[in-house]
Design a protein around this motif. Structure first.
Motif, PDB file in Angstrom:
ATOM      1  N   THR A  73       0.839  -1.189   0.000  1.00 58.74           N
ATOM      2  CA  THR A  73       0.000   0.000   0.000  1.00 58.74           C
ATOM      3  C   THR A  73       0.875   1.240   0.000  1.00 58.74           C
ATOM      4  O   THR A  73       1.824   1.346   0.788  1.00 58.74           O
ATOM      5  N   VAL A  74       0.551   2.158  -0.900  1.00 61.60           N
ATOM      6  CA  VAL A  74       1.241   3.446  -0.979  1.00 61.60           C
ATOM      7  C   VAL A  74       0.263   4.510  -0.487  1.00 61.60           C
ATOM      8  O   VAL A  74      -0.815   4.682  -1.065  1.00 61.60           O
ATOM      9  N   ILE A  75       0.634   5.222   0.575  1.00 64.36           N
ATOM     10  CA  ILE A  75      -0.240   6.228   1.179  1.00 64.36           C
ATOM     11  C   ILE A  75       0.490   7.565   1.179  1.00 64.36           C
ATOM     12  O   ILE A  75       1.625   7.672   1.649  1.00 64.36           O
ATOM     13  N   ILE A  76      -0.173   8.584   0.647  1.00 65.15           N
ATOM     14  CA  ILE A  76       0.387   9.934   0.616  1.00 65.15           C
ATOM     15  C   ILE A  76      -0.543  10.855   1.394  1.00 65.15           C
ATOM     16  O   ILE A  76      -1.737  10.930   1.102  1.00 65.15           O
ATOM     17  N   THR A  77       0.012  11.552   2.388  1.00 63.06           N
ATOM     18  CA  THR A  77      -0.790  12.448   3.218  1.00 63.06           C
ATOM     19  C   THR A  77      -0.130  13.821   3.276  1.00 63.06           C
ATOM     20  O   THR A  77       1.099  13.954   3.198  1.00 63.06           O
ATOM     21  N   GLU A  78      -0.984  14.842   3.423  1.00 57.22           N
ATOM     22  CA  GLU A  78      -0.512  16.221   3.505  1.00 57.22           C
ATOM     23  C   GLU A  78      -0.493  16.691   4.960  1.00 57.22           C
ATOM     24  O   GLU A  78      -1.400  16.374   5.730  1.00 57.22           O
ATOM     25  N   GLU A  79       0.539  17.460   5.297  1.00 49.57           N
ATOM     26  CA  GLU A  79       0.604  18.128   6.590  1.00 49.57           C
ATOM     27  C   GLU A  79       0.875  19.605   6.348  1.00 49.57           C
ATOM     28  O   GLU A  79       0.955  20.060   5.205  1.00 49.57           O
TER      29      GLU A  79
END
Length: 392
Positions: A312-318
């Motif tokens: 699983t590839v997960i990209i999140t913004e902060e």
């Protein structure tokens, strides 16, 4: 400590010692000249005092450390009590027959006196000046010069060490990059070159034996695939060895991740691994497009190598960063693993196909070049690698 760091320190120490030796010679020369000039100045001052005090036959105006002695008709007179060693009778006898003043030095009771004896008409005049204060001043000057010189040499040695280390570090880093590039190239190219050579030999045999066109096409496709793998490895090597300032722009990491996942899905399907992407529609980071693509490829390839059934590839913004997390359901990382060092990972591969890229070492190099960070998330099950990059 690496071999390059040890060599840098040894060389810096040698240069610092050489620099300190040169500074010591300069300080010694300057000290000798300064001491000589002061000594001459003191001697001239004493000579003037002897001449001036010799004009005062009664010695009424003589300083405390000066004695004026007169001898007339065999009678010796002095305005002050004479210390031990005075008058200098030998100089008095010599002055009677000398054409000019007689200069001598008398030492007694720890004192040293500069003595000048001359004839003034029918009178013998002897002037004595205690040189102890002058000698003490010269001694203090000498020790001050020695102390200041020692401090100067120590500071010069430390400064030389720091400056030489700083000046030589780019050269050392360049040498380290060169060695690393050679090690990477020899390690990474050995296996695919062997496979390519084997496939070419098999292809030649089948051509000679009139194999079917389908089999020849399959072998040719395999050669093309191996060539593409070699090209990919060379791209990894060049990115890892590139020490030029990184070109930074606003790159859509979500779009690039989608492209890489799509390209890797066929390989994942062939291995029976579910490859999924969870990312916003668009999110930008401050990086370079080509290096970022190689980072994502290496992260996904590493996960596919070790996954059992899913990646699983997960990209999140902060607020200031974007996190890229690639997780597989394999055995994960063990204590003592050093996944971001070249050839240091001990994680056993899974059932997926092998890859020959520089892997997580390349990821760490590229991410740090763009001001980001990368780590292994051991709190979660499986193998989880998380990279953070700054937002533009």
């Amino acid at each position: 400590m690496t071999a390059e760091d040890a060599a840098l320190r040894r060389t810096a120490r040698r240069l610092a010692l050489q620099f300190a030796a040169v500074i010591a010679m300069i300080i010694a020369l300057v000290g000798i000249i300064a001491y000589g000039l002061v000594s001459v100045s003191v001697a001239e001052a004493i000579d003037r005092s002897l001449s001036i005090s010799g004009q005062d036959l009664r010695g009424d105006e003589a300083p405390a450390d000066t004695w004026v002695i007169t001898v007339r008709d065999g009678r010796t007179e002095s305005s002050k009590t004479l210390p031990a060693g005075l008058p200098d009778t030998t100089a008095l006898n010599e002055a009677r027959s000398a054409a000019g003043p007689v200069d001598t030095t008398v030492s007694a009771d720890g004192h040293s006196y500069a003595v000048r004896t001359r004839v003034d008409g029918d009178i013998l005049v002897q002037v004595a000046i205690d040189q102890r204060e002058s000698d003490e001043e010269l001694t203090r000057l000498a020790w001050s010069l020695v102390g200041a010189g020692a401090v100067g040499v120590a500071v010069a040695a430390l400064g030389g060490y720091l400056l030489s280390s700083r000046a030589m570090r780019p050269l050392t880093e360049a040498l380290a990059r060169q060695r690393r590039f050679v090690a990477d190239a020899s390690h990474e190219l050995r296996t695919p070159l062997t496979l390519l050579s084997t496939r070419v030999q098999l292809l030649r045999r089948r051509i000679n034996t009139d194999a079917s066109p389908d089999r020849l096409h399959a072998e040719a496709d395999a050669v093309v695939a191996d060539t593409a793998a070699l090209t990919s490895i060379l791209e990894d090597l060049l990115i890892a060895a590139d020490d030029r300032p990184a070109a930074v722009s606003a790159v859509d990491v979500a779009a690039i991740a989608g492209e890489v996942v799509t390209a890797a899905r066929a390989e994942a399907d062939a291995a029976g691994i579910a490859l999924t992407l969870d990312a916003p529609e668009s999110v930008h980071v401050a990086a370079g497009e080509a290096p970022l693509r190689r980072v994502l490829f290496s992260l996904i390839a590493n996960a596919l190598d070790h996954a059992r059934s899913s990646v699983t590839v997960i990209i999140t913004e902060e607020a200031r960063t974007v996190r890229i997390r690639v997780a597989d359901d394999g055995q994960g990382f063990r204590d003592g693993d050093r996944p971001f060092e070249r050839f240091a990972s001990n994680r056993s591969p899974g059932t997926g196909p092998a890859h020959y890229g520089l892997g997580l070492a390349l990821v760490a190099d590229v991410i740090s070049r763009y001001g980001g960070s990368v780590r292994v998330v051991t709190e979660l099950p499986g193998g989880v690698v998380e990279a953070s990059l700054p937002r533009p």
